[in-house]
Design a protein around this motif. Structure first.
Motif, mmCIF file in Angstrom:
data_model
loop_
_atom_site.group_PDB
_atom_site.id
_atom_site.type_symbol
_atom_site.label_atom_id
_atom_site.label_comp_id
_atom_site.label_asym_id
_atom_site.label_seq_id
_atom_site.Cartn_x
_atom_site.Cartn_y
_atom_site.Cartn_z
ATOM 1 N N ASN A 60 14.462 13.239 -26.921
ATOM 2 C CA ASN A 60 13.319 13.844 -27.600
ATOM 3 C C ASN A 60 13.210 13.294 -29.015
ATOM 4 O O ASN A 60 14.226 13.135 -29.711
ATOM 5 C CB ASN A 60 13.454 15.362 -27.646
ATOM 6 C CG ASN A 60 12.799 16.018 -26.465
ATOM 7 O OD1 ASN A 60 11.669 15.685 -26.107
ATOM 8 N ND2 ASN A 60 13.494 16.953 -25.841
ATOM 9 N N GLY A 144 14.377 19.574 -28.564
ATOM 10 C CA GLY A 144 13.419 18.738 -29.268
ATOM 11 C C GLY A 144 12.698 19.414 -30.410
ATOM 12 O O GLY A 144 11.696 18.903 -30.899
ATOM 13 N N ILE A 153 6.964 17.224 -26.387
ATOM 14 C CA ILE A 153 8.361 16.861 -26.225
ATOM 15 C C ILE A 153 8.611 16.739 -24.725
ATOM 16 O O ILE A 153 7.787 17.146 -23.911
ATOM 17 C CB ILE A 153 9.321 17.897 -26.854
ATOM 18 C CG1 ILE A 153 9.101 19.274 -26.254
ATOM 19 C CG2 ILE A 153 9.180 17.919 -28.373
ATOM 20 C CD1 ILE A 153 10.137 20.293 -26.645
#
Length: 186
Positions: A60, A144, A153
């Motif tokens: 991420n 993330g 994300i």
């Protein structure tokens, strides 16, 4: 009196510095800004023991500094240090310290744009993953969300729904997927 002026001034400055540092301790908020958590450290140990040394992880990330760099947004950004494995987002210095002929910044940007614009099961996205040598996806404990409140994300539900990502690790909120390219026409 002159003999004591310099030491007294130094002590005053030191005292004010210590007082000011104490005041700044309240600014530190590891709960909101720490990338790596204990579950990430446990997952890193699992990665070291259970994935090949040449594994490469999609993590991420988000665009930072006015879009001039891609940065990690959970414990995945620390995988190179914690596991010795490669990720799609190297340490931040990549944006400033590369040789002029290096295309790393462009490749990091392209992967970041692909995550933002394609579904995980899209053949174009999977082709990019294969081209970049990405073998796994790492979703860290912070999901993330460290220093990022955007809407794009990597979502575990999207990965599982696509049929091209096999869940191989799930502890706490950390998930690791192996990328499965079977059935994709490139």
């Amino acid at each position: 009196a002159r003999m004591w002026r310099a030491p007294a001034t130094a002590l005053l400055i030191l005292g004010l510095g210590i007082w000011g540092a104490g005041q700044r301790l309240n600014d530190i908020d590891p709960g909101n800004h720490a990338l790596v958590t204990r579950p990430d450290v446990r997952a890193a140990a699992w990665i070291r023991d259970n994935t090949p040394a040449d594994s490469r992880f999609l993590i991420n990330s988000f665009f930072a500094f006015g879009g001039g760099a891609v940065v990690g947004s959970d414990g995945g950004w620390w995988l190179p240090l914690l596991t010795g494995r490669s990720t799609t987002v190297p340490p931040l210095s990549y944006a400033n310290e590369l040789e002029p002929q290096s295309d790393l910044s462009q490749r990091v940007y392209e992967v970041g744009m692909a995550v933002a614009n394609y579904a995980p099961g899209d053949p174009a996205f999977l082709a990019l993953l294969r081209e970049e040598g990405i073998t796994h996806v790492y979703l860290g404990q912070r999901q993330g969300g460290v220093n990022y409140r955007g809407d794009r994300i990597i979502q575990p539900e999207e990965l599982m729904a696509s049929g091209h990502y096999d869940l191989i690790y799930h502890q706490d909120l950390v998930r690791i997927f192996a990328v499965n390219f079977e059935g994709v026409d490139f």
